[in-house]
Write a protein that holds these residues in place. Structure first.
Motif, PDB file in Angstrom:
ATOM      1  N   LEU A   1      87.861  61.459   7.389  1.00 55.81           N
ATOM      2  CA  LEU A   1      88.328  60.338   8.210  1.00 55.81           C
ATOM      3  C   LEU A   1      89.588  60.687   9.000  1.00 55.81           C
ATOM      4  CD1 LEU A   1      88.210  57.256   8.829  1.00 55.81           C
ATOM      5  CD2 LEU A   1      89.402  56.885   6.660  1.00 55.81           C
ATOM      6  N   ASP A   2      89.550  60.420  10.298  1.00 59.19           N
ATOM      7  CA  ASP A   2      90.743  60.583  11.130  1.00 59.19           C
ATOM      8  C   ASP A   2      91.653  59.372  10.928  1.00 59.19           C
ATOM      9  OD1 ASP A   2      92.539  61.519  12.957  1.00 59.19           O
ATOM     10  OD2 ASP A   2      91.224  61.376  14.704  1.00 59.19           O
ATOM     11  N   VAL A   3      92.946  59.544  11.196  1.00 62.17           N
ATOM     12  CA  VAL A   3      93.886  58.431  11.066  1.00 62.17           C
ATOM     13  C   VAL A   3      93.860  57.551  12.308  1.00 62.17           C
ATOM     14  CG1 VAL A   3      96.323  57.805  10.884  1.00 62.17           C
ATOM     15  CG2 VAL A   3      95.400  59.602   9.429  1.00 62.17           C
ATOM     16  N   ARG A   4      93.958  58.186  13.474  1.00 60.98           N
ATOM     17  CA  ARG A   4      93.950  57.426  14.735  1.00 60.98           C
ATOM     18  C   ARG A   4      92.526  57.265  15.227  1.00 60.98           C
ATOM     19  NH1 ARG A   4      98.899  59.290  18.721  1.00 60.98           N
ATOM     20  NH2 ARG A   4     100.614  58.804  17.314  1.00 60.98           N
ATOM     21  N   LEU A   5      92.084  56.015  15.283  1.00 64.74           N
ATOM     22  CA  LEU A   5      90.730  55.698  15.724  1.00 64.74           C
ATOM     23  C   LEU A   5      90.779  54.488  16.651  1.00 64.74           C
ATOM     24  CD1 LEU A   5      88.900  55.987  12.284  1.00 64.74           C
ATOM     25  CD2 LEU A   5      88.579  57.533  14.213  1.00 64.74           C
ATOM     26  N   PRO A   6      89.796  54.329  17.509  1.00 61.95           N
ATOM     27  CA  PRO A   6      89.740  53.115  18.332  1.00 61.95           C
ATOM     28  C   PRO A   6      89.504  51.895  17.443  1.00 61.95           C
ATOM     29  CG  PRO A   6      87.737  54.420  18.576  1.00 61.95           C
ATOM     30  CD  PRO A   6      88.687  55.264  17.811  1.00 61.95           C
ATOM     31  N   GLY A   7      90.245  50.846  17.681  1.00 59.91           N
ATOM     32  CA  GLY A   7      90.096  49.652  16.846  1.00 59.91           C
ATOM     33  C   GLY A   7      90.794  49.844  15.510  1.00 59.91           C
ATOM     34  N   MET A   8      90.037  49.827  14.446  1.00 54.94           N
ATOM     35  CA  MET A   8      90.573  49.956  13.094  1.00 54.94           C
ATOM     36  C   MET A   8      91.039  51.388  12.817  1.00 54.94           C
ATOM     37  SD  MET A   8      88.482  49.307   9.544  1.00 54.94           S
ATOM     38  CE  MET A   8      87.755  47.829  10.222  1.00 54.94           C
ATOM     39  N   SER A   9      92.279  51.554  12.356  1.00 49.44           N
ATOM     40  CA  SER A   9      92.774  52.892  12.027  1.00 49.44           C
ATOM     41  C   SER A   9      92.118  53.405  10.751  1.00 49.44           C
ATOM     42  CB  SER A   9      94.291  52.854  11.828  1.00 49.44           C
ATOM     43  OG  SER A   9      94.611  52.217  10.595  1.00 49.44           O
ATOM     44  N   GLY A  10      92.240  54.691  10.527  1.00 50.49           N
ATOM     45  CA  GLY A  10      91.676  55.270   9.309  1.00 50.49           C
ATOM     46  C   GLY A  10      92.314  54.703   8.060  1.00 50.49           C
ATOM     47  N   LEU A  11      93.631  54.490   8.094  1.00 46.21           N
ATOM     48  CA  LEU A  11      94.325  53.929   6.935  1.00 46.21           C
ATOM     49  C   LEU A  11      93.889  52.489   6.675  1.00 46.21           C
ATOM     50  CD1 LEU A  11      97.879  55.371   7.665  1.00 46.21           C
ATOM     51  CD2 LEU A  11      96.300  56.106   5.861  1.00 46.21           C
ATOM     52  N   LYS A  12      93.641  51.731   7.754  1.00 44.74           N
ATOM     53  CA  LYS A  12      93.161  50.357   7.603  1.00 44.74           C
ATOM     54  C   LYS A  12      91.745  50.355   7.028  1.00 44.74           C
ATOM     55  CE  LYS A  12      93.091  45.869   8.118  1.00 44.74           C
ATOM     56  NZ  LYS A  12      93.865  45.002   7.189  1.00 44.74           N
ATOM     57  N   LEU A  13      90.913  51.309   7.460  1.00 40.95           N
ATOM     58  CA  LEU A  13      89.553  51.410   6.917  1.00 40.95           C
ATOM     59  C   LEU A  13      89.610  51.720   5.423  1.00 40.95           C
ATOM     60  CD1 LEU A  13      86.491  51.539   7.178  1.00 40.95           C
ATOM     61  CD2 LEU A  13      86.713  53.931   7.869  1.00 40.95           C
ATOM     62  N   GLN A  14      90.499  52.614   5.020  1.00 43.98           N
ATOM     63  CA  GLN A  14      90.667  52.908   3.596  1.00 43.98           C
ATOM     64  C   GLN A  14      91.015  51.635   2.830  1.00 43.98           C
ATOM     65  OE1 GLN A  14      94.236  55.034   2.429  1.00 43.98           O
ATOM     66  NE2 GLN A  14      93.155  56.124   0.796  1.00 43.98           N
ATOM     67  N   GLU A  15      91.930  50.851   3.386  1.00 44.11           N
ATOM     68  CA  GLU A  15      92.345  49.590   2.759  1.00 44.11           C
ATOM     69  C   GLU A  15      91.169  48.617   2.629  1.00 44.11           C
ATOM     70  OE1 GLU A  15      95.064  45.826   4.165  1.00 44.11           O
ATOM     71  OE2 GLU A  15      95.829  47.836   4.626  1.00 44.11           O
ATOM     72  N   GLU A  16      90.358  48.518   3.683  1.00 43.97           N
ATOM     73  CA  GLU A  16      89.214  47.599   3.666  1.00 43.97           C
ATOM     74  C   GLU A  16      88.162  48.041   2.649  1.00 43.97           C
ATOM     75  OE1 GLU A  16      88.936  44.661   5.194  1.00 43.97           O
ATOM     76  OE2 GLU A  16      90.997  44.989   5.851  1.00 43.97           O
ATOM     77  N   LEU A  17      87.933  49.341   2.540  1.00 46.59           N
ATOM     78  CA  LEU A  17      86.955  49.850   1.571  1.00 46.59           C
ATOM     79  C   LEU A  17      87.412  49.566   0.147  1.00 46.59           C
ATOM     80  CD1 LEU A  17      86.037  53.277   3.243  1.00 46.59           C
ATOM     81  CD2 LEU A  17      84.587  51.231   3.091  1.00 46.59           C
ATOM     82  N   ILE A  18      88.711  49.705  -0.099  1.00 53.52           N
ATOM     83  CA  ILE A  18      89.250  49.412  -1.430  1.00 53.52           C
ATOM     84  C   ILE A  18      89.063  47.933  -1.756  1.00 53.52           C
ATOM     85  CG2 ILE A  18      91.379  49.253  -2.793  1.00 53.52           C
ATOM     86  CD1 ILE A  18      92.315  51.795  -1.271  1.00 53.52           C
ATOM     87  N   LYS A  19      89.369  47.063  -0.783  1.00 55.30           N
ATOM     88  CA  LYS A  19      89.199  45.614  -0.989  1.00 55.30           C
ATOM     89  C   LYS A  19      87.747  45.268  -1.306  1.00 55.30           C
ATOM     90  CE  LYS A  19      92.914  43.877   2.020  1.00 55.30           C
ATOM     91  NZ  LYS A  19      93.164  43.193   3.313  1.00 55.30           N
ATOM     92  N   ALA A  20      86.818  45.952  -0.624  1.00 54.59           N
ATOM     93  CA  ALA A  20      85.393  45.681  -0.810  1.00 54.59           C
ATOM     94  C   ALA A  20      84.815  46.416  -2.020  1.00 54.59           C
ATOM     95  CB  ALA A  20      84.620  46.088   0.450  1.00 54.59           C
ATOM     96  N   GLU A  21      85.686  47.147  -2.743  1.00 53.05           N
ATOM     97  CA  GLU A  21      85.280  47.907  -3.926  1.00 53.05           C
ATOM     98  C   GLU A  21      84.183  48.922  -3.605  1.00 53.05           C
ATOM     99  OE1 GLU A  21      84.347  45.103  -6.997  1.00 53.05           O
ATOM    100  OE2 GLU A  21      86.440  44.491  -7.247  1.00 53.05           O
TER     101      GLU A  21
END
Length: 207
Positions: free
Chosen positions: A58-78
């Motif tokens: 996963l890259d950190v800088r992405l269009p829209g949701m950043s890579g770090l934000k995606l990591q956070e969302e995946l953790i929330k969704a288990e």
């Protein structure tokens, strides 16, 4: 030593640079891994979930949701997919945050192919281990649920260290009947010993 990943292992690559996606696809396919490419976190989230050992590069800088934000969302969704960050725009603060949140590695571009492969192999091994543990846990729960109420009564007392004679008195059964229930429970649980039956019972109750 890291095991070679299973042939059905998949690496998800999320990077907005088409050239990087192509390079990584060629690299991973050269060692027999399946690869799926995405240009953003949102397109990844919309894709079907695969039930095979996998990891995410996963890259950190992405269009829209950043890579770090995606990591956070995946953790929330288990969603327990191991993540390897691969970025040209990282810093120590970012790396520490990503690793504290459970990332397997935080690599910088330009990257060495072997460093990326080593990180991916470690991530796939981690995911495979988690899946095996979950399967084992699920099997134990299913076997415990197959016990009759009386068999559960008996094994619960066996696990608590109660003697057959005392179990018989507590449940209004003969000692022979208690032994029969215990033997049936051991067969259903596939327990090779009384100690293993106790461990399985304790686990089932803890769940």
């Amino acid at each position: 030593m890291t095991e070679h990943p299973r042939s059905d292992s998949t690496v998800f690559v999320i990077d907005d640079d088409a050239a990087v996606r192509t390079v990584l696809k060629v690299l991973f396919e050269s060692v027999g891994l399946h690869v799926q490419l995405f240009a953003s976190g949102n397109t990844f989230l919309e894709a079907p979930v695969m039930d095979t050992p996998c990891c995410l590069v996963l890259d950190v800088r992405l269009p829209g949701m950043s890579g770090l934000k995606l990591q956070e969302e995946l953790i929330k969704a288990e969603v327990n997919v191991p993540i390897i960050f691969l970025t040209a725009h990282g810093d120590i603060h970012m790396a520490v945050g990503a690793m504290k949140a459970g990332a397997v590695d935080f690599l910088t571009k330009p990257f060495r192919n072997q460093d990326v492969l080593d990180a991916v192999y470690a991530a796939l091994e981690q995911d495979g281990t988690r899946r095996r543990k979950e399967q084992s846990s699920s099997t134990i729960r299913e076997r415990f649920e197959s016990l009759s109420p009386r068999e559960r009564d008996v094994v619960a007392r066996v696990a608590a260290g109660v003697l057959n004679k005392q179990i018989a008195a507590e449940l209004g059964l003969s000692e022979v009947t208690v032994k029969v229930h215990r033997a049936k429970a051991m067969r259903k649980m596939h327990a090779k010993s009384l100690a293993e039956l106790v461990r399985m019972t304790d686990f089932a109750h803890s769940e």
